[in-house]
Design a protein around this motif. Structure first.
Motif, PDB file in Angstrom:
ATOM      1  N   ARG A 182       0.825  -1.258  -0.057  1.00 22.99           N
ATOM      2  CA  ARG A 182       0.140  -0.002  -0.078  1.00 22.99           C
ATOM      3  C   ARG A 182       1.059   1.164   0.037  1.00 22.99           C
ATOM      4  O   ARG A 182       0.320   2.418  -0.322  1.00 22.99           O
ATOM      5  N   THR A 183       2.268   1.127   0.264  1.00 25.00           N
ATOM      6  CA  THR A 183       2.968   2.462   0.164  1.00 25.00           C
ATOM      7  C   THR A 183       3.123   2.850  -1.213  1.00 25.00           C
ATOM      8  O   THR A 183       3.551   4.270  -1.061  1.00 25.00           O
ATOM      9  N   ALA A 184       2.738   2.347  -2.090  1.00 28.57           N
ATOM     10  CA  ALA A 184       2.606   2.798  -3.509  1.00 28.57           C
ATOM     11  C   ALA A 184       1.557   4.000  -3.477  1.00 28.57           C
ATOM     12  O   ALA A 184       1.856   5.034  -4.395  1.00 28.57           O
ATOM     13  N   ALA A 185       0.445   3.786  -2.633  1.00 31.87           N
ATOM     14  CA  ALA A 185      -0.515   4.907  -2.760  1.00 31.87           C
ATOM     15  C   ALA A 185      -0.810   5.809  -1.605  1.00 31.87           C
ATOM     16  O   ALA A 185      -1.292   6.855  -1.443  1.00 31.87           O
ATOM     17  N   LEU A 186       0.109   5.051  -0.289  1.00 31.45           N
ATOM     18  CA  LEU A 186      -0.374   5.794   0.901  1.00 31.45           C
ATOM     19  C   LEU A 186       0.793   5.878   1.709  1.00 31.45           C
ATOM     20  O   LEU A 186       1.709   5.007   1.627  1.00 31.45           O
ATOM     21  N   ASP A 187       0.991   7.167   2.433  1.00 32.14           N
ATOM     22  CA  ASP A 187       2.010   7.205   3.511  1.00 32.14           C
ATOM     23  C   ASP A 187       1.922   6.351   4.443  1.00 32.14           C
ATOM     24  O   ASP A 187       0.767   5.936   4.818  1.00 32.14           O
ATOM     25  N   VAL A 188       3.089   5.910   5.287  1.00 34.19           N
ATOM     26  CA  VAL A 188       2.847   4.934   6.101  1.00 34.19           C
ATOM     27  C   VAL A 188       2.071   5.256   7.450  1.00 34.19           C
ATOM     28  O   VAL A 188       1.537   4.455   8.146  1.00 34.19           O
ATOM     29  N   THR A 189       2.197   6.552   7.632  1.00 35.22           N
ATOM     30  CA  THR A 189       1.439   7.065   8.730  1.00 35.22           C
ATOM     31  C   THR A 189      -0.108   6.982   8.514  1.00 35.22           C
ATOM     32  O   THR A 189      -0.985   6.672   9.379  1.00 35.22           O
ATOM     33  N   ASP A 190      -0.699   7.178   7.178  1.00 36.79           N
ATOM     34  CA  ASP A 190      -1.880   6.906   6.728  1.00 36.79           C
ATOM     35  C   ASP A 190      -2.390   5.619   6.897  1.00 36.79           C
ATOM     36  O   ASP A 190      -3.585   5.107   7.300  1.00 36.79           O
ATOM     37  N   ILE A 191      -1.364   4.612   6.507  1.00 35.54           N
ATOM     38  CA  ILE A 191      -1.820   3.189   6.764  1.00 35.54           C
ATOM     39  C   ILE A 191      -1.897   2.765   8.158  1.00 35.54           C
ATOM     40  O   ILE A 191      -2.979   1.979   8.515  1.00 35.54           O
ATOM     41  N   ALA A 192      -1.049   3.208   9.155  1.00 32.26           N
ATOM     42  CA  ALA A 192      -1.008   3.121  10.498  1.00 32.26           C
ATOM     43  C   ALA A 192      -2.366   3.528  10.985  1.00 32.26           C
ATOM     44  O   ALA A 192      -2.994   2.978  11.764  1.00 32.26           O
ATOM     45  N   ARG A 193      -2.817   4.621  10.565  1.00 34.33           N
ATOM     46  CA  ARG A 193      -3.947   5.377  11.060  1.00 34.33           C
ATOM     47  C   ARG A 193      -5.294   4.621  10.547  1.00 34.33           C
ATOM     48  O   ARG A 193      -6.363   4.617  11.288  1.00 34.33           O
ATOM     49  N   ARG A 194      -5.150   3.672   9.362  1.00 31.91           N
ATOM     50  CA  ARG A 194      -6.338   3.175   8.765  1.00 31.91           C
ATOM     51  C   ARG A 194      -6.257   1.752   9.406  1.00 31.91           C
ATOM     52  O   ARG A 194      -7.083   1.027   8.656  1.00 31.91           O
ATOM     53  N   LEU A 195      -5.478   1.355  10.147  1.00 32.86           N
ATOM     54  CA  LEU A 195      -5.506  -0.282  10.563  1.00 32.86           C
ATOM     55  C   LEU A 195      -6.820  -0.662  11.364  1.00 32.86           C
ATOM     56  O   LEU A 195      -6.910  -2.046  11.386  1.00 32.86           O
ATOM     57  N   ASP A 196      -7.643   0.288  11.856  1.00 28.18           N
ATOM     58  CA  ASP A 196      -8.812  -0.278  12.289  1.00 28.18           C
ATOM     59  C   ASP A 196      -9.755  -1.022  11.392  1.00 28.18           C
ATOM     60  O   ASP A 196     -10.603  -1.747  11.551  1.00 28.18           O
ATOM     61  N   GLU A 197      -9.396  -0.616   9.878  1.00 31.01           N
ATOM     62  CA  GLU A 197     -10.177  -1.384   8.774  1.00 31.01           C
ATOM     63  C   GLU A 197      -9.166  -2.132   8.070  1.00 31.01           C
ATOM     64  O   GLU A 197      -9.487  -2.211   6.855  1.00 31.01           O
ATOM     65  N   ARG A 198      -8.443  -2.835   8.673  1.00 34.78           N
ATOM     66  CA  ARG A 198      -7.372  -3.575   8.059  1.00 34.78           C
ATOM     67  C   ARG A 198      -7.805  -4.616   6.995  1.00 34.78           C
ATOM     68  O   ARG A 198      -7.101  -4.968   6.253  1.00 34.78           O
ATOM     69  N   LEU A 199      -9.068  -5.141   7.355  1.00 35.03           N
ATOM     70  CA  LEU A 199      -9.335  -6.451   6.442  1.00 35.03           C
ATOM     71  C   LEU A 199      -9.556  -5.966   5.174  1.00 35.03           C
ATOM     72  O   LEU A 199      -9.691  -6.635   4.108  1.00 35.03           O
ATOM     73  N   ARG A 200     -10.045  -4.799   4.975  1.00 34.79           N
ATOM     74  CA  ARG A 200     -10.342  -4.093   3.793  1.00 34.79           C
ATOM     75  C   ARG A 200      -9.029  -3.468   3.065  1.00 34.79           C
ATOM     76  O   ARG A 200      -8.885  -3.567   2.053  1.00 34.79           O
ATOM     77  N   LEU A 201      -8.409  -2.901   3.937  1.00 32.49           N
ATOM     78  CA  LEU A 201      -7.128  -2.223   3.512  1.00 32.49           C
ATOM     79  C   LEU A 201      -6.048  -2.922   3.086  1.00 32.49           C
ATOM     80  O   LEU A 201      -5.463  -3.092   2.132  1.00 32.49           O
ATOM     81  N   LEU A 202      -5.960  -4.239   3.832  1.00 32.59           N
ATOM     82  CA  LEU A 202      -4.898  -5.051   3.367  1.00 32.59           C
ATOM     83  C   LEU A 202      -5.516  -6.199   2.717  1.00 32.59           C
ATOM     84  O   LEU A 202      -5.428  -7.592   2.923  1.00 32.59           O
ATOM     85  N   GLN A 203      -5.899  -5.966   1.275  1.00 31.86           N
ATOM     86  CA  GLN A 203      -6.009  -6.908   0.388  1.00 31.86           C
ATOM     87  C   GLN A 203      -4.816  -6.894  -0.764  1.00 31.86           C
ATOM     88  O   GLN A 203      -4.417  -5.723  -1.130  1.00 31.86           O
ATOM     89  N   ALA A 204      -4.790  -8.052  -1.550  1.00 29.32           N
ATOM     90  CA  ALA A 204      -3.446  -8.131  -2.341  1.00 29.32           C
ATOM     91  C   ALA A 204      -4.006  -7.172  -3.530  1.00 29.32           C
ATOM     92  O   ALA A 204      -5.137  -7.184  -4.086  1.00 29.32           O
ATOM     93  N   VAL A 205      -3.195  -5.992  -3.951  1.00 27.74           N
ATOM     94  CA  VAL A 205      -3.547  -5.236  -4.740  1.00 27.74           C
ATOM     95  C   VAL A 205      -2.364  -5.052  -6.074  1.00 27.74           C
ATOM     96  O   VAL A 205      -2.612  -4.326  -6.987  1.00 27.74           O
ATOM     97  N   ARG A 206      -1.267  -5.918  -5.957  1.00 29.77           N
ATOM     98  CA  ARG A 206      -0.339  -6.086  -7.155  1.00 29.77           C
ATOM     99  C   ARG A 206      -1.102  -6.821  -8.076  1.00 29.77           C
ATOM    100  O   ARG A 206      -1.350  -7.908  -7.916  1.00 29.77           O
ATOM    101  N   ARG A 207      -1.140  -6.192  -9.526  1.00 33.20           N
ATOM    102  CA  ARG A 207      -1.445  -7.254 -10.590  1.00 33.20           C
ATOM    103  C   ARG A 207      -0.467  -8.153 -10.799  1.00 33.20           C
ATOM    104  O   ARG A 207       0.893  -7.963 -10.793  1.00 33.20           O
ATOM    105  N   GLY A 208      -0.891  -9.387 -10.814  1.00 25.16           N
ATOM    106  CA  GLY A 208       0.010 -10.394 -11.421  1.00 25.16           C
ATOM    107  C   GLY A 208       0.450 -11.016  -9.957  1.00 25.16           C
ATOM    108  O   GLY A 208       1.741 -11.862 -10.105  1.00 25.16           O
ATOM    109  N   ALA A 209       0.122 -10.670  -8.933  1.00 22.30           N
ATOM    110  CA  ALA A 209       0.772 -11.073  -7.611  1.00 22.30           C
ATOM    111  C   ALA A 209       0.420 -12.755  -7.712  1.00 22.30           C
ATOM    112  O   ALA A 209      -0.367 -13.128  -8.146  1.00 22.30           O
TER     113      ALA A 209
END
Length: 355
Positions: free
Chosen positions: A31-58
């Motif tokens: 997610r660091t390609a689109a969000l600063d790490v401070t924003d990622i830390a702040r959004r961890l309360d919704e982690r199950l939506r935030l942390l889905q595989a986003v890389r094409r071809g992963a």
């Protein structure tokens, strides 16, 4: 991505809150390609939506974190699934008594054993003794997602009621020779005491919210858990319009917090309001307001008035029948007496405190 002194705390927070789970950390990193790490830390309360595989071809094995946990959850029996979801109500480590009191399942011990064998919960043996169970924060969020709204309300209500009762027990033990053990137990339970108090306040359960705050006030003052003063400030709005027998104590806690923060005018005003409320409701004086007023007067250099206020603690403590409260009152009076040159009274007080 570059790790710097500025973003390192956010990275550490992400690693801690994701429980060191490799897949979760990899998904967060993506997610660091689109969000600063401070924003990622702040959004961890919704982690199950935030942390889905986003890389094409992963790699297709790198499924969403939700799917990974679901795979383990689906292997559980139905009663294990229910208990797992209910255990997600706990904000920190819990013991068997708490699980049995809060969860609506029979044979809790057998089910806990099965969940621990499947690594859905961890078993801990803290230095304070006993056995405690712990759920990774990521698994806790998944478990809570398995509960419907009605189940949530009932479960969190039982949780708040249980920890209000636990806090009352702690209040008593804090006044005995078992104080060190009580402090360790409250430390272990503090996350759940915090969560219970917040829930009670949110749903307007005034009795439970006030009981939780006032029961652990001495613990919070002695261990500098000063966040309790914020709880007291917020809870005052729950009893602003109507008398409650715990309102003077709550006001005294809020006044003590203002004194700690150096807000002496507010501390003086709140402590005076607590005294007025005690008289208005016909309650026996607790001594907390006098303690705050004496401290503020000393800070301001009004020593004679401060000593007079501190001396009021002695008859209050003696009337309470509480040995720990008497020790504190004699100790405070000894200091105040010495500060105004009354050495004989100071000696009498500290000898009484030692005795």
């Amino acid at each position: 991505f570059q790790l710097t002194a500025a973003n390192a705390p956010a990275v550490a927070e992400i690693c801690r809150r994701l429980d060191g789970i490799p897949l979760a950390l990899e998904l967060a990193a993506s997610r660091t390609a689109a969000l600063d790490v401070t924003d990622i830390a702040r959004r961890l309360d919704e982690r199950l939506r935030l942390l889905q595989a986003v890389r094409r071809g992963a790699d297709p094995r790198h499924r969403r974190l939700h799917d990974t946990i679901s795979w383990s959850y689906d292997l559980l029996d139905a009663d294990e699934q229910r208990l797992f979801a209910e255990l997600a109500v706990f904000a920190g480590p819990f013991d068997l008594d708490a699980a049995e009191a809060v969860c609506d399942e029979p044979d809790v011990l057998d089910l806990l054993t099965g969940l621990s064998q499947r690594s859905m919960i961890s078993v801990r043996h803290p230095a304070s003794g006993g056995t405690r169970y712990e759920m990774l924060e990521t698994l806790r969020e998944f478990g809570r997602s398995r509960l419907d709204d009605l189940s949530n309300v009932d479960l969190f209500g039982r949780h708040a009621a249980h920890f209000a009762s636990v806090a009352k027990d702690f209040e008593h033990v804090m006044q005995t020779v078992d104080e060190p053990a009580a402090v360790r137990r409250i430390d272990d339970s503090f996350a759940d005491l915090r969560a219970a108090q917040r829930f009670a306040g949110d749903v307007g359960d005034v009795d439970t919210a006030l009981a939780l705050i006032t029961s652990i006030r001495e613990y919070a003052m002695r261990t500098m858990r000063y966040e309790i003063f914020g709880w007291a400030d917020a809870a005052l709005s729950l009893v602003a319009e109507e008398a409650h027998p715990l309102r003077p104590t709550l006001t005294g806690v809020s006044a003590y917090g203002a004194w700690v923060r150096g807000e002496f005018d507010r501390a003086f005003e709140m402590a005076g309001a607590a005294l007025d409320d005690e008289r208005l409701q016909g309650l026996e004086p607790l001594g907390l307001a006098e303690r705050v007023l004496g401290n503020v007067l000393y800070i301001r250099g009004v020593l004679d008035d401060g000593a007079e206020m501190i001396d009021r603690l002695v008859p209050i403590a003696e009337a309470s029948g509480n040995p720990a409260q008497r020790v504190h009152a004699y100790y405070m009076s000894s200091i105040s007496s010495a500060s105004i040159g009354d050495i004989d009274l100071a000696r009498t007080r500290y000898e009484a405190a030692f005795e």
